[in-house]
Design an enzyme around this catalytic site. Structure first.
Site, PDB file in Angstrom:
ATOM      1  N   HIS A 174       0.834  -1.191   0.000  1.00 38.52           N
ATOM      2  CA  HIS A 174       0.000   0.000   0.000  1.00 38.52           C
ATOM      3  C   HIS A 174       0.875   1.250   0.000  1.00 38.52           C
ATOM      4  CE1 HIS A 174      -3.868  -2.099   1.693  1.00 38.52           C
ATOM      5  NE2 HIS A 174      -3.387  -2.683   0.608  1.00 38.52           N
ATOM      6  N   GLU A 187       1.317   3.733   2.078  1.00 39.87           N
ATOM      7  CA  GLU A 187       2.066   4.059   3.281  1.00 39.87           C
ATOM      8  C   GLU A 187       3.354   3.243   3.382  1.00 39.87           C
ATOM      9  OE1 GLU A 187      -2.357   4.256   4.544  1.00 39.87           O
ATOM     10  OE2 GLU A 187      -1.127   3.327   2.999  1.00 39.87           O
ATOM     11  N   CYS A 229      -1.751  -1.041   7.396  1.00 36.50           N
ATOM     12  CA  CYS A 229      -0.864   0.119   7.259  1.00 36.50           C
ATOM     13  C   CYS A 229      -0.730   0.898   8.558  1.00 36.50           C
ATOM     14  CB  CYS A 229      -1.363   1.033   6.150  1.00 36.50           C
ATOM     15  SG  CYS A 229      -1.219   0.299   4.510  1.00 36.50           S
TER      16      CYS A 229
END
Length: 294
Positions: A54, A56, A88
């Protein structure tokens, strides 16, 4: 309150999040920027497709140890569950950031939500930072969650040979999950761009029942669909579900004139004109379905 540096970082996060348009579905397109203790950008990242890291995590990887004590600026609330990748919010906690700014809250967040867990870990959280700007990218994804169907765009040229507009339409295709061509065939906007086992192109044509067609498109994992061509039967089938219309009106400079059938009423009833862009050969009108407050 967000600082000027943080607002700049959020706009950068919004900009890079758009790199995931047309590939992240059924996941959302998200961007993230990491600022160090002094507010200096030290890492950024975006989500490309389901199954990949993802935004992040990509940003934290780029920042490395410089993320400790810094700020994470992210366009969507960090996820709070184990899926194909770890949550995350835990990556941000482990990186020891001191502050997280998020633009849009995630309606799919599990349990208490990523923002609450971050706060429980002693991290300062600010919500709703440039939310309306972030919705320029996240809006269609959220729309699909709320309606249970993809966000649908109909694009065509008025009074021109549409075969000549294929190069122009190519840019639109790459930002949509599925494209319904003028002959009714359905294909991936960018072939092979989505994650494995999370997205599939409908094998058959859409049929003649709008409800079933929308269900098939949604079940494919698509969150955005592009219908090409003024005479495309899919545009008629899904007329009540079209959310945005993009129309190229032909003309020439310096004496510009609108030609072709329907040019004078090219923006359909019930739609709100949101953008007008001229070029040497045409004017592009963009209109979105009107809401009660417009």
């Amino acid at each position: 309150m967000a600082t000027p540096n943080e607002l700049t970082a959020m706009r950068r996060a919004i900009a890079i999040s758009a790199q995931g348009l047309g590939t992240t579905s059924p996941n959302p397109p998200v961007g993230c920027v990491i600022l160090d203790r002094d507010g200096v950008p030290v890492g950024e990242g975006y989500h490309l497709r389901k199954g990949d890291h993802h935004a992040e995590v990509n940003a934290l990887t780029a920042a490395g140890e410089r993320a400790e004590g810094g700020t994470a600026v992210v366009t969507l609330e960090p996820c709070n569950h184990h899926g194909r990748t770890p949550p995350c919010r835990q990556a941000l906690i482990d990186a020891k950031v001191s502050r997280v700014l998020m633009a849009v809250m995630d309606p799919t967040s599990r349990g208490e939500g990523g923002a609450v867990v971050l706060e429980q870990a002693g991290i300062e959280v600010e919500r709703g930072v440039l939310e309306q700007e972030a919705l320029l990218v996240l809006g269609p994804w959220l729309h699909s969650l709320h309606t249970g169907r993809p966000y649908i765009t109909w694009a065509y040229s008025a009074g021109a040979d549409e075969d000549d507009r294929d190069q122009v339409l190519a840019e639109l295709r790459r930002t949509h999950d599925l494209v319904i061509r003028r002959d009714g065939t359905v294909e991936e906007g960018v072939p092979g761009s989505h994650g494995e086992d999370s997205f599939r192109v409908p094998l058959s044509l859409l049929g003649d029942e709008p409800g079933k067609a929308l269900h098939a498109l949604n079940e494919s994992g698509a969150r955005t669909v592009l219908i090409e061509g003024s005479s495309n039967e899919a545009a008629q089938l899904l007329a009540d579900a079209v959310d945005r219309v993009i129309i190229d009106l032909p003309g020439t400079r310096p004496s510009f004139s609108l030609t072709g059938p329907g040019a004078e009423s090219a923006v359909l009833d019930g739609f709100w004109l949101t953008d007008v862009k001229p070029s040497d050969s045409h004017v592009r009108l963009t209109a979105e379905r009107a809401t009660r407050d417009q």
